[in-house]
Design a protein around this motif. Structure first.
Motif, PDB file in Angstrom:
ATOM      1  N   VAL A   1       0.627  -0.982  -0.104  1.00 32.18           N
ATOM      2  CA  VAL A   1       0.134   0.231   0.115  1.00 32.18           C
ATOM      3  C   VAL A   1       0.767   1.503   0.095  1.00 32.18           C
ATOM      4  O   VAL A   1       1.294   1.393   1.330  1.00 32.18           O
ATOM      5  N   ARG A   2       0.759   1.851  -1.258  1.00 35.02           N
ATOM      6  CA  ARG A   2       1.823   3.112  -1.333  1.00 35.02           C
ATOM      7  C   ARG A   2       1.555   4.166  -0.497  1.00 35.02           C
ATOM      8  O   ARG A   2       0.290   4.626   0.110  1.00 35.02           O
ATOM      9  N   GLU A   3       2.643   5.031  -0.140  1.00 39.34           N
ATOM     10  CA  GLU A   3       2.155   6.433  -0.054  1.00 39.34           C
ATOM     11  C   GLU A   3       0.666   6.981  -0.307  1.00 39.34           C
ATOM     12  O   GLU A   3       1.576   7.459  -1.335  1.00 39.34           O
ATOM     13  N   GLY A   4       0.393   7.641   0.550  1.00 39.17           N
ATOM     14  CA  GLY A   4      -0.729   8.844  -1.052  1.00 39.17           C
ATOM     15  C   GLY A   4      -1.633   8.231  -1.067  1.00 39.17           C
ATOM     16  O   GLY A   4      -2.179   8.950  -2.355  1.00 39.17           O
ATOM     17  N   ARG A   5      -2.512   6.685  -0.100  1.00 36.54           N
ATOM     18  CA  ARG A   5      -3.902   6.899  -0.796  1.00 36.54           C
ATOM     19  C   ARG A   5      -4.087   7.005  -2.174  1.00 36.54           C
ATOM     20  O   ARG A   5      -4.884   7.591  -2.962  1.00 36.54           O
ATOM     21  N   HIS A   6      -3.494   5.913  -2.626  1.00 41.12           N
ATOM     22  CA  HIS A   6      -4.141   5.755  -4.368  1.00 41.12           C
ATOM     23  C   HIS A   6      -5.234   4.903  -4.375  1.00 41.12           C
ATOM     24  O   HIS A   6      -5.210   3.830  -4.111  1.00 41.12           O
ATOM     25  N   VAL A   7      -5.844   5.844  -5.018  1.00 41.62           N
ATOM     26  CA  VAL A   7      -7.302   4.983  -5.025  1.00 41.62           C
ATOM     27  C   VAL A   7      -7.759   5.565  -6.707  1.00 41.62           C
ATOM     28  O   VAL A   7      -7.252   6.896  -7.258  1.00 41.62           O
ATOM     29  N   PHE A   8      -9.310   4.900  -7.909  1.00 38.62           N
ATOM     30  CA  PHE A   8      -9.114   5.569  -8.407  1.00 38.62           C
ATOM     31  C   PHE A   8      -9.913   6.761  -8.288  1.00 38.62           C
ATOM     32  O   PHE A   8     -11.002   5.872  -8.413  1.00 38.62           O
ATOM     33  N   SER A   9     -10.321   7.733  -8.417  1.00 37.48           N
ATOM     34  CA  SER A   9     -11.175   8.367  -7.584  1.00 37.48           C
ATOM     35  C   SER A   9     -11.806   9.032  -8.371  1.00 37.48           C
ATOM     36  O   SER A   9     -13.465   9.159  -8.435  1.00 37.48           O
ATOM     37  N   GLY A  10     -11.901   8.439  -9.790  1.00 40.04           N
ATOM     38  CA  GLY A  10     -13.230   8.627 -11.297  1.00 40.04           C
ATOM     39  C   GLY A  10     -14.352   7.746 -11.317  1.00 40.04           C
ATOM     40  O   GLY A  10     -15.164   7.527 -11.613  1.00 40.04           O
ATOM     41  N   MET A  11     -13.870   6.731  -9.784  1.00 45.25           N
ATOM     42  CA  MET A  11     -14.532   5.249  -9.893  1.00 45.25           C
ATOM     43  C   MET A  11     -15.570   4.677  -8.437  1.00 45.25           C
ATOM     44  O   MET A  11     -14.881   5.975  -7.739  1.00 45.25           O
ATOM     45  N   SER A  12     -15.995   4.424  -8.122  1.00 40.51           N
ATOM     46  CA  SER A  12     -16.861   3.803  -7.130  1.00 40.51           C
ATOM     47  C   SER A  12     -16.174   3.178  -6.844  1.00 40.51           C
ATOM     48  O   SER A  12     -15.068   2.221  -6.992  1.00 40.51           O
ATOM     49  N   VAL A  13     -16.223   3.599  -4.976  1.00 39.84           N
ATOM     50  CA  VAL A  13     -15.545   2.470  -4.510  1.00 39.84           C
ATOM     51  C   VAL A  13     -15.419   1.472  -4.345  1.00 39.84           C
ATOM     52  O   VAL A  13     -14.535   0.804  -4.421  1.00 39.84           O
ATOM     53  N   GLU A  14     -16.765   0.841  -5.029  1.00 40.37           N
ATOM     54  CA  GLU A  14     -16.755  -1.179  -4.837  1.00 40.37           C
ATOM     55  C   GLU A  14     -15.978  -1.138  -6.393  1.00 40.37           C
ATOM     56  O   GLU A  14     -15.560  -2.082  -6.082  1.00 40.37           O
ATOM     57  N   ASP A  15     -16.385  -0.547  -7.009  1.00 46.50           N
ATOM     58  CA  ASP A  15     -15.803  -0.790  -8.177  1.00 46.50           C
ATOM     59  C   ASP A  15     -13.820  -0.457  -8.062  1.00 46.50           C
ATOM     60  O   ASP A  15     -12.559  -1.343  -9.045  1.00 46.50           O
ATOM     61  N   ASN A  16     -13.368   0.574  -8.059  1.00 40.24           N
ATOM     62  CA  ASN A  16     -12.079   0.515  -6.629  1.00 40.24           C
ATOM     63  C   ASN A  16     -11.359  -1.116  -6.129  1.00 40.24           C
ATOM     64  O   ASN A  16     -10.621  -1.520  -6.969  1.00 40.24           O
ATOM     65  N   LEU A  17     -12.684  -0.975  -6.044  1.00 43.79           N
ATOM     66  CA  LEU A  17     -12.086  -2.940  -5.102  1.00 43.79           C
ATOM     67  C   LEU A  17     -12.165  -4.221  -6.240  1.00 43.79           C
ATOM     68  O   LEU A  17     -10.916  -4.774  -6.090  1.00 43.79           O
ATOM     69  N   ILE A  18     -12.908  -4.205  -7.147  1.00 38.05           N
ATOM     70  CA  ILE A  18     -13.573  -4.752  -8.273  1.00 38.05           C
ATOM     71  C   ILE A  18     -11.840  -4.913  -8.724  1.00 38.05           C
ATOM     72  O   ILE A  18     -11.152  -5.910  -9.845  1.00 38.05           O
ATOM     73  N   ALA A  19     -11.541  -3.740  -9.333  1.00 34.77           N
ATOM     74  CA  ALA A  19     -10.261  -3.445 -10.068  1.00 34.77           C
ATOM     75  C   ALA A  19      -9.173  -3.920  -9.559  1.00 34.77           C
ATOM     76  O   ALA A  19      -7.948  -4.713 -10.211  1.00 34.77           O
ATOM     77  N   ALA A  20      -9.173  -3.672  -8.563  1.00 30.41           N
ATOM     78  CA  ALA A  20      -7.752  -4.291  -7.343  1.00 30.41           C
ATOM     79  C   ALA A  20      -8.267  -6.059  -7.453  1.00 30.41           C
ATOM     80  O   ALA A  20      -6.979  -6.674  -7.565  1.00 30.41           O
ATOM     81  N   GLY A  21      -8.604  -6.239  -7.208  1.00 35.12           N
ATOM     82  CA  GLY A  21      -8.782  -7.763  -7.560  1.00 35.12           C
ATOM     83  C   GLY A  21      -8.456  -8.383  -9.076  1.00 35.12           C
ATOM     84  O   GLY A  21      -8.062  -9.206  -8.538  1.00 35.12           O
ATOM     85  N   PHE A  22      -9.290  -7.471  -9.806  1.00 37.04           N
ATOM     86  CA  PHE A  22      -9.338  -7.903 -10.772  1.00 37.04           C
ATOM     87  C   PHE A  22      -7.448  -8.448 -10.760  1.00 37.04           C
ATOM     88  O   PHE A  22      -6.497  -9.471 -11.389  1.00 37.04           O
ATOM     89  N   ALA A  23      -6.528  -7.044 -10.930  1.00 34.61           N
ATOM     90  CA  ALA A  23      -4.949  -6.620 -11.009  1.00 34.61           C
ATOM     91  C   ALA A  23      -4.557  -8.029 -10.501  1.00 34.61           C
ATOM     92  O   ALA A  23      -3.158  -8.148 -11.100  1.00 34.61           O
ATOM     93  N   VAL A  24      -4.812  -7.906  -9.400  1.00 44.33           N
ATOM     94  CA  VAL A  24      -3.761  -8.959  -8.666  1.00 44.33           C
ATOM     95  C   VAL A  24      -4.735 -10.288  -8.228  1.00 44.33           C
ATOM     96  O   VAL A  24      -3.639 -11.567  -7.860  1.00 44.33           O
ATOM     97  N   GLY A  25      -5.869 -10.735  -8.537  1.00 45.10           N
ATOM     98  CA  GLY A  25      -6.364 -12.103  -8.174  1.00 45.10           C
ATOM     99  C   GLY A  25      -5.838 -13.358  -9.025  1.00 45.10           C
ATOM    100  O   GLY A  25      -4.873 -13.469  -9.743  1.00 45.10           O
ATOM    101  N   LYS A  26      -6.039 -14.058  -8.291  1.00 44.70           N
ATOM    102  CA  LYS A  26      -4.669 -15.439  -9.109  1.00 44.70           C
ATOM    103  C   LYS A  26      -6.038 -15.900 -10.868  1.00 44.70           C
ATOM    104  O   LYS A  26      -4.438 -16.405 -11.289  1.00 44.70           O
ATOM    105  N   ARG A  27      -7.333 -15.947 -10.803  1.00 42.42           N
ATOM    106  CA  ARG A  27      -7.522 -16.346 -11.257  1.00 42.42           C
ATOM    107  C   ARG A  27      -7.974 -15.143 -12.944  1.00 42.42           C
ATOM    108  O   ARG A  27      -8.369 -15.603 -13.654  1.00 42.42           O
TER     109      ARG A  27
END
Ligand code: ADP
Ligand code: MG
Length: 258
Positions: free
Chosen positions: A89-115
Motif C-alpha cells: 500500500v503505497r504512500e499517498g492513498r492511491h485510489v481511482f478517484s473517478g470510479m466508485s468505491v466498489e469498482d475500486n475494489l473490483i479493479a484491484a481484485g482483477f489486477a492481482v486475482g489469482k484467476r
C-alpha cells in the motif's frame, strides 16, 4: 524461518544517493511489525525494495537480499510478488478517484486475482465488514471520500486479493488522530483475526507502538534501534527518531523545513 527476511539491504538512487545502508529486518508470519523513522530516513525505499517497485524510480539494490516465504525475490517482478501475496500500500492513498468505491475494489481484485477474474461478493463484503464506512459509500466516487476513507479504500484494495503480507506506507499521514487510530485498530484486528502479516512504515511513533509487536527505527538509512515496544519504550523511540532528525537538520541547516 520468518515470512519476510531482509539481509544487509542497501539501496542507491541514480548510482549516487545512499537511501538505505545495510538494513536487516524480519517479519515473522502473523505478526505486525513497524518500521519507524523521520522524513528521508529510508522507510519508503525499504518498502519499495521489498515489493520490487524500486526500479520504477531508478533505485537499485546494491547489496543484500529480500526473502519472502523462504526464497529470494530479488529476481521476481513486482506484479509477480503481488500475486505471491506480497502487497504494497503505497504512500499517498492511491485510489481511482473517478470510479466508485466498489469498482475500486473490483479493479484491484482483477489486477492481482489469482484467476484473473473479478473478486466475488463475499470477498468484497469482507472489506466492508472491516471498513463499514466503505460499505456505506460503496456506490459513491472514491474521489469524494474523505482522506481517511481513501486510506481505508487503499488498504481495502490491497486486502481484496487476500495477501499473506501487507506493506503499508504512512497510513496515518495527514489524518485526524481519531481516524488514524481507527485505521490502526482495524489493521491490528485483521492481523489478529486472519493472521495477515503486516509491515507498517510510520512517523507516528505512539500510535504505531500501541499496535505493533516489534519495531525497527531507521535513521539516515540505518537501523539505530530495534525491539518490542516494551524493550525500546515510546520515549527512547521518539527521541531516537526526532532528536536524530533534529541533529541532522542542525548539521545541515539548508534542509530545515524542507
Ligand atoms: N526516486 C528517488 N530518486 C532519488 N532519491 C530518492 C528517491 N526516492 C527517495 N530518495 C532519497 O532517498 C532518501 C530516503 O528516502 P525515502 O526512502 O523516501 O525516506 P522516507 O520514506 O523515510 O521518508 C532520501 O534522501 C530521499 O531524498
Ligand atoms: Mg516515505
Amino acid at each position: 524461518m520468518a515470512l519476510l527476511n531482509i539481509e544487509e539491504l542497501s539501496v542507491v538512487y541514480g548510482g549516487a544517493i545512499d537511501a538505505v545502508s545495510n538494513v536487516s529486518l524480519k517479519v515473522e508470519e502473523g505478526t505486525m511489525v513497524a518500521l519507524l523513522g523521520s522524513n528521508g530516513a529510508g522507510k519508503s525505499s525499504t518498502l519499495k525494495a521489498i515489493s520490487g517497485t524500486l526500479e520504477f524510480e531508478r533505485g537499485e539494490i546494491t547489496t543484500g537480499d529480500v526473502q519472502f516465504d523462504g526464497g529470494s525475490v530479488r529476481a521476481v517482478k513486482a506484479h509477480q510478488r503481488a500475486r505471491a501475496g506480497l502487497i504494497h500500500v503505497r504512500e499517498g492513498r492511491h485510489v481511482f478517484s473517478g470510479m466508485s468505491v466498489e469498482d475500486n475494489l473490483i479493479a484491484a481484485g482483477f489486477a492481482v486475482g489469482k484467476r484473473g477474474s473479478a473478486p466475488g461478493r463475499a470477498e468484497i463484503d469482507r472489506i466492508y465488514e472491516y471498513f463499514p464506512r466503505l460499505g456505506e459509500r460503496r456506490h459513491g466516487l472514491a474521489g469524494f471520500l474523505s482522506g481517511g476513507e481513501q486510506q481505508m479504500l487503499a488498504i481495502g484494495r490491497a486486502l481484496i486479493s487476500q495477501p499473506r503480507m501487507m506493506l503499508v506506507d504512512e497510513a496515518s499521514l495527514g489524518l485526524a488522530p481519531m481516524i488514524a487510530e481507527d485505521i490502526f485498530r482495524i489493521m491490528a484486528e485483521i492481523n489478529r483475526e486472519t493472521g495477515l502479516s503486516i509491515l507498517v512504515v510510520e512517523q507516528n511513533v505512539g500510535l504505531t507502538l500501541k499496535h505493533a509487536s516489534y519495531a525497527y527505527i531507521l535513521e539516515n538509512g540505518r537501523v539505530v534501534l530495534e525491539g518490542t515496544p516494551d524493550d525500546i519504550g515510546g520515549r527512547d523511540a521518539i527521541s531516537a527518531i526526532y532528536l536524530g532528525a533534529a541533529a541532522k537538520a542542525a548539521a545541515n541547516p539548508a534542509h530545515i523545513g524542507g
